[in-house]
Structure formats: C-alpha cells, structure tokens
Design a protein around this motif. Structure first.
Motif, PDB file in Angstrom:
ATOM      1  N   PHE A  31      34.335   2.733 -11.807  1.00 21.93           N
ATOM      2  CA  PHE A  31      35.004   3.989 -12.370  1.00 21.93           C
ATOM      3  C   PHE A  31      34.900   4.260 -13.881  1.00 21.93           C
ATOM      4  N   VAL A  32      35.365   3.140 -14.550  1.00 21.71           N
ATOM      5  CA  VAL A  32      35.371   3.442 -16.213  1.00 21.71           C
ATOM      6  C   VAL A  32      33.804   3.002 -16.455  1.00 21.71           C
ATOM      7  N   ALA A  33      33.425   3.504 -17.817  1.00 17.58           N
ATOM      8  CA  ALA A  33      32.091   3.552 -18.266  1.00 17.58           C
ATOM      9  C   ALA A  33      31.904   2.486 -18.996  1.00 17.58           C
ATOM     10  N   GLU A  34      31.892   1.328 -18.290  1.00 21.07           N
ATOM     11  CA  GLU A  34      31.299  -0.099 -18.641  1.00 21.07           C
ATOM     12  C   GLU A  34      30.174  -0.500 -17.842  1.00 21.07           C
ATOM     13  N   THR A  35      29.450  -1.182 -18.516  1.00 27.06           N
ATOM     14  CA  THR A  35      27.981  -1.538 -17.890  1.00 27.06           C
ATOM     15  C   THR A  35      27.874  -3.072 -17.534  1.00 27.06           C
ATOM     16  N   ASP A  36      27.139  -3.472 -16.662  1.00 28.89           N
ATOM     17  CA  ASP A  36      27.270  -4.852 -16.167  1.00 28.89           C
ATOM     18  C   ASP A  36      26.080  -5.693 -16.526  1.00 28.89           C
ATOM     19  N   PHE A  37      25.459  -5.164 -17.845  1.00 27.31           N
ATOM     20  CA  PHE A  37      24.446  -6.082 -18.232  1.00 27.31           C
ATOM     21  C   PHE A  37      24.902  -7.015 -19.584  1.00 27.31           C
ATOM     22  N   ALA A  38      23.927  -7.904 -19.845  1.00 23.39           N
ATOM     23  CA  ALA A  38      24.123  -8.749 -21.009  1.00 23.39           C
ATOM     24  C   ALA A  38      24.084  -8.115 -22.111  1.00 23.39           C
ATOM     25  N   LEU A  39      24.681  -8.240 -23.403  1.00 18.32           N
ATOM     26  CA  LEU A  39      24.135  -7.277 -24.597  1.00 18.32           C
ATOM     27  C   LEU A  39      22.968  -7.736 -24.950  1.00 18.32           C
ATOM     28  N   ASN A  57      18.321   3.029 -10.665  1.00 17.19           N
ATOM     29  CA  ASN A  57      19.642   3.254  -9.739  1.00 17.19           C
ATOM     30  C   ASN A  57      19.959   4.534  -9.485  1.00 17.19           C
ATOM     31  N   ARG A  58      19.639   5.405 -10.313  1.00 16.54           N
ATOM     32  CA  ARG A  58      19.992   6.993 -10.028  1.00 16.54           C
ATOM     33  C   ARG A  58      19.201   7.458  -8.965  1.00 16.54           C
ATOM     34  N   ARG A  59      18.125   6.908  -8.876  1.00 17.13           N
ATOM     35  CA  ARG A  59      17.239   7.144  -7.423  1.00 17.13           C
ATOM     36  C   ARG A  59      17.672   6.598  -6.336  1.00 17.13           C
ATOM     37  N   LEU A  60      18.034   5.080  -6.672  1.00 15.60           N
ATOM     38  CA  LEU A  60      18.588   4.597  -5.383  1.00 15.60           C
ATOM     39  C   LEU A  60      20.031   5.155  -4.833  1.00 15.60           C
ATOM     40  N   LEU A  61      20.629   5.693  -5.824  1.00 23.46           N
ATOM     41  CA  LEU A  61      22.041   6.317  -5.503  1.00 23.46           C
ATOM     42  C   LEU A  61      21.575   7.716  -4.379  1.00 23.46           C
ATOM     43  N   ALA A  62      20.664   8.113  -4.633  1.00 22.79           N
ATOM     44  CA  ALA A  62      20.196   9.252  -3.997  1.00 22.79           C
ATOM     45  C   ALA A  62      19.813   8.846  -2.498  1.00 22.79           C
ATOM     46  N   GLU A  99      20.416  13.739 -15.505  1.00 20.57           N
ATOM     47  CA  GLU A  99      19.173  13.484 -16.850  1.00 20.57           C
ATOM     48  C   GLU A  99      19.565  12.650 -17.797  1.00 20.57           C
ATOM     49  N   ALA A 100      20.834  12.189 -17.852  1.00 23.71           N
ATOM     50  CA  ALA A 100      21.090  11.131 -18.951  1.00 23.71           C
ATOM     51  C   ALA A 100      22.172  10.165 -18.308  1.00 23.71           C
ATOM     52  N   GLY A 101      22.100   9.224 -18.792  1.00 27.09           N
ATOM     53  CA  GLY A 101      23.447   8.217 -18.573  1.00 27.09           C
ATOM     54  C   GLY A 101      23.364   7.425 -17.273  1.00 27.09           C
ATOM     55  N   PHE A 102      24.493   6.874 -17.117  1.00 25.61           N
ATOM     56  CA  PHE A 102      24.513   6.059 -16.149  1.00 25.61           C
ATOM     57  C   PHE A 102      25.850   6.232 -15.072  1.00 25.61           C
ATOM     58  N   LEU A 103      26.135   7.600 -15.194  1.00 28.26           N
ATOM     59  CA  LEU A 103      27.404   8.442 -14.246  1.00 28.26           C
ATOM     60  C   LEU A 103      26.806   9.374 -13.651  1.00 28.26           C
ATOM     61  N   ALA A 104      27.193   9.195 -12.250  1.00 26.62           N
ATOM     62  CA  ALA A 104      26.863  10.254 -11.338  1.00 26.62           C
ATOM     63  C   ALA A 104      27.973  10.869 -10.479  1.00 26.62           C
ATOM     64  N   VAL A 126      26.780   3.789 -12.237  1.00 25.06           N
ATOM     65  CA  VAL A 126      25.523   3.157 -11.376  1.00 25.06           C
ATOM     66  C   VAL A 126      25.173   2.100 -12.684  1.00 25.06           C
ATOM     67  N   GLY A 127      25.487   1.520 -13.522  1.00 20.11           N
ATOM     68  CA  GLY A 127      25.097   0.651 -14.384  1.00 20.11           C
ATOM     69  C   GLY A 127      25.580  -0.852 -13.961  1.00 20.11           C
ATOM     70  N   CYS A 128      25.050  -1.079 -12.916  1.00 22.19           N
ATOM     71  CA  CYS A 128      25.264  -2.328 -12.327  1.00 22.19           C
ATOM     72  C   CYS A 128      23.884  -2.760 -11.671  1.00 22.19           C
ATOM     73  N   ALA A 129      24.160  -3.817 -10.808  1.00 26.52           N
ATOM     74  CA  ALA A 129      22.964  -4.390 -10.014  1.00 26.52           C
ATOM     75  C   ALA A 129      22.783  -3.597  -8.610  1.00 26.52           C
ATOM     76  N   PRO A 130      21.440  -3.244  -8.406  1.00 21.73           N
ATOM     77  CA  PRO A 130      21.104  -2.512  -7.239  1.00 21.73           C
ATOM     78  C   PRO A 130      21.912  -2.994  -6.076  1.00 21.73           C
ATOM     79  N   GLU A 131      22.124  -4.270  -5.899  1.00 19.35           N
ATOM     80  CA  GLU A 131      22.772  -4.928  -4.586  1.00 19.35           C
ATOM     81  C   GLU A 131      24.205  -4.373  -4.657  1.00 19.35           C
TER      82      GLU A 131
END
Length: 387
Positions: free
Chosen positions: A33-41, A297-302, A318-323, A366-371
């Motif tokens: 939900f919230v716009a935090e991503t799951d990657f290391a800094l 990930n944006r393509r995987l979501l489709a 076209e930008a971002g990690f929010l669908a 979608v700022g997460c792991a594909p799995e």
C-alpha cells in the motif's frame, strides 16, 4: 552490456523493519500500500549514514548543507537540466515544501487546482495552506491520461490562483509531455497564476518516456513555477526528512527566500546526508539497476493480472513503482482495498482516497521482489474465483 535488475531484500529481513509498511498489519498480510520499497539502500547512502553515526554527526543541519549543488548536478546528469543552485532551498519533505509555497502564493480562500485521481495529501495540503481545492480531473482517452488544459483554463479564468501539479503523476504513473507542461505554464502566466510542481517520482521515469522538469518546459514556467522534490521516494528515504524547493527566476526565488526560517530548519541532518549521497554520481548505477527491476515488475503485473484477474483494467505506469488498477468488475464495492486485505491478506492503497475517480480502484506498490508480487496477485485471484 545490459544492466542487471536490483534484487529486493528477503521477506524475513524486511519484516524486521519498523516502518509503516511493515508495522501496519500482521505477518500474514503482504503489504503493498504505502510507497516504501523493498530494496537495500544504495551503497553510497549506507556508507554516508554509517559514517555519520560512527562519528556522532547527529546535530543540527548546517546553514549551507551543499544539497543545492548536488541536486543541480544530478538534474544535469539525469535530465539535462541545470537549475541555478542559488535558487534551490531545502525543507523537511515535499508536502512541507508544497504547503509553505502555497501559503506564500495564495491568500486564504483562494482556489487551487488539483488533477485527480491524485495523491491524497494534495487535498489536505491545499486546505492546510488555507486555500480551497478545485478539481480538474485528468483526461482519459482510453490509452493514457493527460492534463485537461481546457478545464484548467476555465478554472483559471474563473479565478483559481494556483495549480498543484503532480509531475510525474501519482497514482497513474503518467509522465506529462513537454508540450502539455509548456501549455500549462503559458496558461498560468496568462492568468497571473502559479504552478507548484511535485516532482518526487521524476528519477523513476521508464524509457521510452522522458521526464520534463516543469521549470524547464517553457520560458513562462520559470516565471510562474515552483518545483518541490526529494530523493526520498526513489531511494526509500522517507523517514530521513529532506526535500528541495527549486525556482527559476529572481522573483520566485525571492518568494522562497521569504519563507519562515523554520522551513529550512525542518530538514533533518540525516536526510540531507542521505539525499546528497543519493544525488551523487556514485549512486547512478544503483538507480539504473532499480529502474530495470521496476520495469520488469510493471510488466510482470500486466501478465499476472491477465492470468489471475482478467477483468481488471491496468495500464503500465510510465514512471514510478505504483500501479493504478480498476477492479470494479469484481463487485468488491466502491473501495475494494479493505475487502482484499481482509479476505486475501494483501494490503493495497484505497482508491477513493485519490478522488471520486478512484472508486473501484486500488493502488499496488510493485517495488518488491517478483515472487512477492506474484504471490499477492495469486491471492487476490483466488479471492476473485471464490476459491
């Protein structure tokens, strides 16, 4: 040589985080939900913050922290735009900057145009500044969203005093074209209005789309515009308070310099340190890898929606990690997110919070792991099938 995608951190490690994303719901819920991503800094950010902790560099932000020079160099590298560092100031976060600029350029009761569906704090920010929200929804031609320039002109002609722009747009992921931004600048100039542009998602623009800084869109933009942005969304630094306010003329720069001195003091020292490291050239490779991961990930979501939620309507951002996804066909009510969270154990952002245009919609991070993305959509798919 192709750029490899950035890998997300493992889920068991992410659940040790103490931020909103990981503390709002139980471990049985996938938080998207919230716009935090799951990657290391980015390594440069980690090193800069580690060094600050090591030497106890936890005091007040200095009067000239250097972020003006760093952001100007970053904008030049990434967008071929070099704002004048003397016209760049800093504050705690983007919404702080937006509300303070709106207070300076509007009077109580003035109308400020927003373009829904749009980031929910836009409505609150306008009201906090003492102004009144004027809704001019994005146009939807069935292919993409765009600014309703005719509607904006009608609102300006009727007395609206400012436009609060989301560039790129949240939640649709729309990258506004240079032509539309130039037209907006000319309209604002014609009617003596201002444009305050939130550009926090700019570094996350996906090719072949091209981000255009509002202040660089047309000569008139420098006269009417204020851009507010931060490294926080791209580099996952929301808890380390820092943003920049950018202007393009002596007159608008004077307005920002005239803001209360406390506006700059709200920038946290760790926020400045982290933003400077993010804007440094040594973090560019990390960003390039992040963009590859988000593109995948944006393509995987489709693909996942087509397989598991075929009635959902989605356009790749076209930008971002929010669908932005319309799931109204499934009959889960005007606000499907609570039902999905209760029944499928996936937390999505509530569509109606973005405006009436969000009825039947959810926003998916979608700022997460594909799995993780796959598991989330499979869960919602089972809910749709009644399984």
């Amino acid at each position: 040589m192709s750029v490899p995608p950035l890998k997300a951190l493992p889920l068991d490690l992410l659940r040790q985080r103490s931020s909103t994303k990981w503390r709002s719901y139980g471990d049985d819920v996938i938080p998207m939900f919230v716009a935090e991503t799951d990657f290391a800094l980015a390594p440069a950010i980690t090193a800069a913050l580690y060094r600050a902790v090591e030497i106890g560099d936890t005091g007040y932000t200095p009067p000239r922290p250097g972020i003006d020079l760093d952001f100007a160099a970053y904008a030049d590298r990434r967008w071929r735009w070099r704002p004048d560092p003397s016209r760049i100031r800093w504050t705690g976060d983007v919404m702080m900057g937006v509300v303070e600029v709106l207070r300076a350029v509007t009077s109580p009761g003035d109308r400020v145009i927003v373009t829904p569906p749009v980031y929910p704090p836009f409505y609150d920010t306008v009201e906090e500044a003492g102004a009144v929200v004027e809704r001019v929804p994005l146009l939807d031609d069935g292919e993409r969203w765009s600014l309703d320039l005719e509607g904006i002109e009608r609102a300006l002609a009727a007395g609206a005093r400012s436009v609060l722009l989301c560039n790129p747009h949240n939640p649709t992921g729309t990258v506004h074209t240079r032509e539309s931004l130039a037209a907006l600048a000319r309209l604002a100039h014609r009617y003596g209005a201002t444009v305050v542009s939130d550009e926090i998602h700019a570094p996350l623009t996906h090719a072949p789309s091209v981000f255009t800084p509002f202040l660089d869109a047309a000569p008139e933009a420098a006269a009417v515009g204020y851009a507010v942005t931060s490294a926080s969304k791209t580099y996952n630094l929301a808890g380390l308070k820092c943003a920049v306010i950018v202007t393009g003329s002596d007159e608008t720069a004077a307005v920002v310099r005239g803001l209360p001195w406390e506006v700059e003091w709200r920038a946290g020292l760790f926020g400045v340190i982290a933003n400077r490291a993010a804007f440094a050239a040594e973090s560019d490779a990390w960003l390039d890898q992040l963009l590859v991961a988000l593109d995948e990930n944006r393509r995987l979501l489709a693909e996942l929606l087509a397989e598991h939620l075929p009635l959902a309507r989605y356009r790749m951002p076209e930008a971002g990690f929010l669908a932005w996804v319309d799931v109204s066909a499934y009959g889960w009510g005007d606000n499907p997110a609570p039902h999905i969270r209760r029944e499928a154990k996936v937390a999505l952002h509530h569509g109606p919070l973005f405006g009436a245009e969000g009825v039947g919609h959810v926003r998916i991070n979608v700022g997460c792991a594909p799995e993780v993305l796959r598991e989330a959509i499979e869960r919602i798919g089972r809910l749709a099938r009644g399984a």
